[in-house]
Design an enzyme around this catalytic site. Structure first.
Site, mmCIF file in Angstrom:
data_model
loop_
_atom_site.group_PDB
_atom_site.id
_atom_site.type_symbol
_atom_site.label_atom_id
_atom_site.label_comp_id
_atom_site.label_asym_id
_atom_site.label_seq_id
_atom_site.Cartn_x
_atom_site.Cartn_y
_atom_site.Cartn_z
ATOM 1 C CG HIS A 67 -2.326 -6.125 -76.938
ATOM 2 N ND1 HIS A 67 -3.098 -6.705 -75.920
ATOM 3 C CD2 HIS A 67 -0.927 -6.810 -76.977
ATOM 4 C CE1 HIS A 67 -2.151 -7.480 -75.162
ATOM 5 N NE2 HIS A 67 -1.019 -7.492 -75.793
ATOM 6 C CG HIS A 96 5.735 -3.144 -77.052
ATOM 7 N ND1 HIS A 96 5.044 -3.237 -75.926
ATOM 8 C CD2 HIS A 96 5.727 -4.667 -77.280
ATOM 9 C CE1 HIS A 96 4.337 -4.182 -75.551
ATOM 10 N NE2 HIS A 96 4.921 -5.083 -76.523
HETATM 11 O O1 G3P Z 1 5.739 -8.771 -79.521
HETATM 12 C C1 G3P Z 1 6.264 -8.859 -78.135
HETATM 13 C C2 G3P Z 1 5.294 -8.469 -77.384
HETATM 14 O O2 G3P Z 1 4.408 -7.754 -77.916
HETATM 15 C C3 G3P Z 1 4.172 -9.854 -76.890
HETATM 16 O O3 G3P Z 1 3.553 -9.353 -75.659
HETATM 17 O O4 G3P Z 1 1.332 -8.839 -74.917
HETATM 18 O O5 G3P Z 1 2.744 -7.004 -75.496
HETATM 19 O O6 G3P Z 1 1.699 -8.429 -77.467
HETATM 20 P P1 G3P Z 1 2.205 -8.388 -75.996
HETATM 21 MG MG MG Z 2 2.875 -7.763 -79.045
#
Ligand code: G3P
Ligand code: MG
Length: 244
Positions: free
Chosen positions: A48, A6
């Site tokens: 992000h 992630h």
């Molecule tokens: O793609 C899954 C996750 O990354 C979604 O939330 O805020 O971490 O981008 P975020």
């Molecule tokens: Mg994400």
């Protein structure tokens, strides 16, 4: 079970940087997840937040900043002085640099950017077409309208719908997926329910859950039978799977 790093290996390196992606590849992750936004001239950049403040030494918004300026910012120092040389990567750079064996889940962030979805989808489709061949690639977003527009520009792309707790809790996820032609459903750990997994199974959709960072959380996901887990710590989660 497929392990998705992630924002890269974001527990051990600054999120969404080449350092985090290379660490994820070294740990043996199957895919990396990264967040994509668009610079002032619509270049696809990996970031992000819409604001530059949290993860760089810049100020202002990504969509209002030219690429040349974004590229000069420091995107690693906030995490640790060891990563002071890290830059905001372009999507093209990541696609060109990472070994083709590692797949990618490109999450497209459209919030806070008032510009046309069509123009953004066009630029994204072009970048993926030029740099994304020969690699497992999934494009996901909380913005399902964007996915639908993107699928017109790039009809063969694998898509994933991200579920938003408030907006989507009472909707049937398979319906949301089918509406845009997605083959994957992604949700947070807190949003996961048995009926969601059953719905995905019945409709032959893959289901992925974020973020899973401890062995106990992983065990719960295994009991639910989810297909993919997103983790900030592939170096912790992958050995747990190897031990099963
Ligand atoms: O793609 C899954 C996750 O990354 C979604 O939330 O805020 O971490 O981008 P975020
Ligand atoms: Mg994400």
């Amino acid at each position: 079970m497929i392990v998705v790093a992630h924002r890269g290996s974001s527990g051990t390196a600054p999120e969404n940087t080449m350092a985090a992606f290379l660490a994820a590849a070294a740990a043996g992750a199957d895919l990396i997840e990264l967040d994509v936004r668009f610079s002032a001239e619509y270049a696809c950049v990996v970031m992000h937040d819409r604001s530059l403040r949290r993860t760089t030494n810049g100020r202002g918004y990504v969509h209002a900043t030219p690429l040349a300026l974004l590229r000069r910012l420091d995107a690693g120092q906030w995490f640790s002085p060891r990563f002071a040389m890290e830059r905001i990567p372009t999507l093209a750079e990541v696609l060109d640099t990472l070994p083709p064996a590692i797949g990618m889940n490109c999450e497209i962030k459209t919030d806070g950017d008032p510009r046309s979805r069509i123009e953004r989808a066009r630029h994204l489709a072009e970048t993926l077409q030029r740099h994304g061949r020969n690699r497992l690639l999934i494009v996901s977003s909380f913005d399902h309208r964007f996915l639908s527009i993107l699928s017109h520009h790039a009809p063969t792309l694998a898509l994933g719908v991200l579920l938003q707790p408030l907006r989507d809790i009472s909707r049937r996820a398979s319906r949301l997926a089918h509406r845009v032609g997605a083959t994957c459903i992604f949700c947070s750990r807190r949003m996961l329910r048995r009926r969601l997994v059953d719905d995905a199974r019945r409709h032959n959709l893959n289901i992925g859950v974020y973020t899973i960072d401890t062995p106990a959380q992983l065990l719960r996901m295994q009991r639910y039978g989810v297909d993919m887990v997103f983790t900030n710590h592939p170096e912790i989660i992958l050995p747990c799977l190897a031990n099963v």
